[in-house]
Design an enzyme around this catalytic site. Structure first.
Site, PDB file in Angstrom:
ATOM      1  N   HIS A  44       0.829  -1.091   0.000  1.00 17.68           N
ATOM      2  CA  HIS A  44      -0.034   0.064   0.032  1.00 17.68           C
ATOM      3  C   HIS A  44       0.787   1.228   0.105  1.00 17.68           C
ATOM      4  CE1 HIS A  44       0.913  -0.734   4.073  1.00 17.68           C
ATOM      5  NE2 HIS A  44       0.715   0.435   4.474  1.00 17.68           N
ATOM      6  N   THR A  47       2.173   4.534  -4.285  1.00 16.38           N
ATOM      7  CA  THR A  47       3.421   4.526  -5.251  1.00 16.38           C
ATOM      8  C   THR A  47       4.459   3.819  -4.869  1.00 16.38           C
ATOM      9  OG1 THR A  47       4.049   6.815  -4.149  1.00 16.38           O
ATOM     10  CG2 THR A  47       2.666   6.757  -6.135  1.00 16.38           C
ATOM     11  N   ARG A  48       5.273   3.343  -6.053  1.00 17.93           N
ATOM     12  CA  ARG A  48       6.460   2.759  -5.778  1.00 17.93           C
ATOM     13  C   ARG A  48       7.292   3.076  -6.975  1.00 17.93           C
ATOM     14  NH1 ARG A  48       4.376   1.589  -2.084  1.00 17.93           N
ATOM     15  NH2 ARG A  48       4.075  -0.410  -0.758  1.00 17.93           N
ATOM     16  N   LYS A 262       6.333  12.677  -0.977  1.00 20.90           N
ATOM     17  CA  LYS A 262       6.425  11.414  -0.296  1.00 20.90           C
ATOM     18  C   LYS A 262       7.775  10.958   0.345  1.00 20.90           C
ATOM     19  CE  LYS A 262       5.131   6.588  -0.351  1.00 20.90           C
ATOM     20  NZ  LYS A 262       4.458   5.717  -1.269  1.00 20.90           N
ATOM     21  N   HIS A 266      14.734   3.588   3.658  1.00 20.46           N
ATOM     22  CA  HIS A 266      14.933   2.401   3.272  1.00 20.46           C
ATOM     23  C   HIS A 266      15.622   1.176   4.294  1.00 20.46           C
ATOM     24  CE1 HIS A 266      15.369  -1.138   0.379  1.00 20.46           C
ATOM     25  NE2 HIS A 266      16.503  -1.107   0.630  1.00 20.46           N
ATOM     26  N   CYS A 309       4.287   0.235   7.308  1.00 21.77           N
ATOM     27  CA  CYS A 309       3.947  -0.958   6.335  1.00 21.77           C
ATOM     28  C   CYS A 309       5.165  -1.771   6.884  1.00 21.77           C
ATOM     29  CB  CYS A 309       4.233  -0.736   4.768  1.00 21.77           C
ATOM     30  SG  CYS A 309       5.763  -0.233   4.303  1.00 21.77           S
ATOM     31  N   LYS A 342       8.536  -3.166  -7.863  1.00 24.23           N
ATOM     32  CA  LYS A 342       8.641  -3.103  -9.291  1.00 24.23           C
ATOM     33  C   LYS A 342       8.897  -4.146 -10.049  1.00 24.23           C
ATOM     34  CE  LYS A 342      12.391  -0.810  -8.290  1.00 24.23           C
ATOM     35  NZ  LYS A 342      12.573  -1.489  -6.850  1.00 24.23           N
TER      36      LYS A 342
END
Length: 372
Positions: A44, A47-48, A262, A266, A309, A342
């Protein structure tokens, strides 16, 4: 109820696999503990990033180029815009492995890539502030995928090809006898010839039912949206980005349709168990992201909202895409370590190929479970 293939986990990888299996003519059932796309896992957040000159290693490039082809095909079949060509800017010090890998990948596979110094980056994107020891690699053909819309598109197409998708069905038991698969939920039993397990952070517990101890570690991750000057940071003026800094690795997106810039981190994160609710986005999460903005994007304004997430990490942060070591009718996709979405179109095709033929037409041996 009997099926040719059951897919456990109908998120990014599983929904794509369900489509390719159903398209091949297999009677396919997808089971998910929630109602995908949902906010309980890893797919969710709207965007990625998709990039092709791959900083994690040039060995990923053929696979991500296949994914690119399949995303374009999905756009055509669904009639939806799923990819936004914002370009992607990678930033780090010149000797950074990540930056050097993007350059090597672009050279080996003839991918368009601009290498820029700090002054050139700041001139082109005035919302960025850099010291002179940073350089950037800008990939103009890469960009942003609308992750939840991608899953919806695969769901619609899978159902058009006859797949059955059952939400809110938590798997309680998996048994395999004489190459036949039996799946039990709290109130139903399903049978199939083959099985795909692609359940994100829940995969480790499911594989234990098949006597397989997978080295998968779910971690809590956060990301947030910030108010931003649209003239500086909108999708028409600003790229998606990834920064490797001494404080950590950060990634983000331009303000798309005015929602704000956003940003996420990572690396790092606390180990969690997926059955426990994630601690909500809080002050310490914002403090971490804010220090990045203060240093590199000081024109970004106040926090709008944040979300949580999960990443599911393998020890080497490479994926697992393979057949079960004991059961050749069970395919596994797991451990995407925060950079897998991706690839999910190509992962779905690969899982379908593993079930149908036992192999994939693109080499995925680097993702073998046997390396552990």
């Amino acid at each position: 109820m009997n099926y040719d293939v059951i897919v456990i986990g109908a998120g990014s990888m599983g929904m794509a696999a369900g489509y390719f299996l159903a398209k091949s003519g297999k009677k396919t059932l997808l089971l998910d503990s929630f109602s995908p796309p949902h906010d309980k896992g890893s797919h969710h957040g709207e965007t990625r990033i998709i990039r092709y000159a791959y900083g994690e290693g040039e060995e990923y490039v053929p696979f991500v180029l296949r994914a690119k082809e399949l995303w374009a095909e999905l756009e055509q079949l669904s009639g939806k815009q799923l990819f936004m060509p914002t370009g992607v800017l990678n930033v780090g010090v010149k000797q950074s492995d990540f930056i050097q890998n993007t350059i090597k990948s672009s050279e080996k596979y003839s991918l368009p890539l601009e290498v820029l110094n700090a002054k050139e980056i700041q001139k082109r994107w005035q919302g960025i502030t850099l010291s002179d020891d940073y350089i950037g690699s800008f990939e103009p053909t890469s960009g942003v995928l609308k992750c939840e819309e991608c899953i919806n598109a695969y769901q619609e197409l899978a159902e058009q090809h006859g797949a059955t998708i059952l939400s809110n069905r938590r798997v309680k038991e998996i048994n395999i006898q004489n190459d036949k698969v039996t799946i039990k939920t709290s109130n139903q039993t399903f049978n199939a010839n083959s099985l795909v397990i692609s359940a994100g952070a829940w995969t480790k517990d499911l594989l234990k039912m098949l006597d397989l101890d997978a080295p998968l570690t779910p971690v809590r991750k956060t990301f947030a949206w910030y108010e931003a000057n649209e003239q500086m940071y909108s999708q028409n003026h600003f790229p998606a980005f990834a920064f490797e800094t001494p404080q950590g690795i950060y990634y983000g997106f331009p303000s798309i349709d005015g929602v704000g810039l956003k940003l996420g981190r990572h690396d790092g994160g606390e180990t969690v168990h997926p059955v426990m609710p994630l601690f909500p986005y809080g002050e310490s999460d914002d403090k971490d992201l804010r220090q990045f903005l203060t240093q590199f994007m000081p024109n970004v304004e106040k926090l709008k909202y944040g979300k949580t997430c999960m990443y599911t990490l393998t020890p080497d942060e490479k994926f697992i895409i393979d057949l079960h070591p004991r059961y050749t009718n069970v395919a596994i996709a797991a451990g995407f370590s925060g950079h897998g979405f991706k690839f999910s179109s190509a992962v779905g095709q690969a899982l379908s190929n593993l079930i149908l033929t036992g192999k994939n037409d693109i080499d995925i041996s680097q993702f073998s479970f046997r390396r552990f």
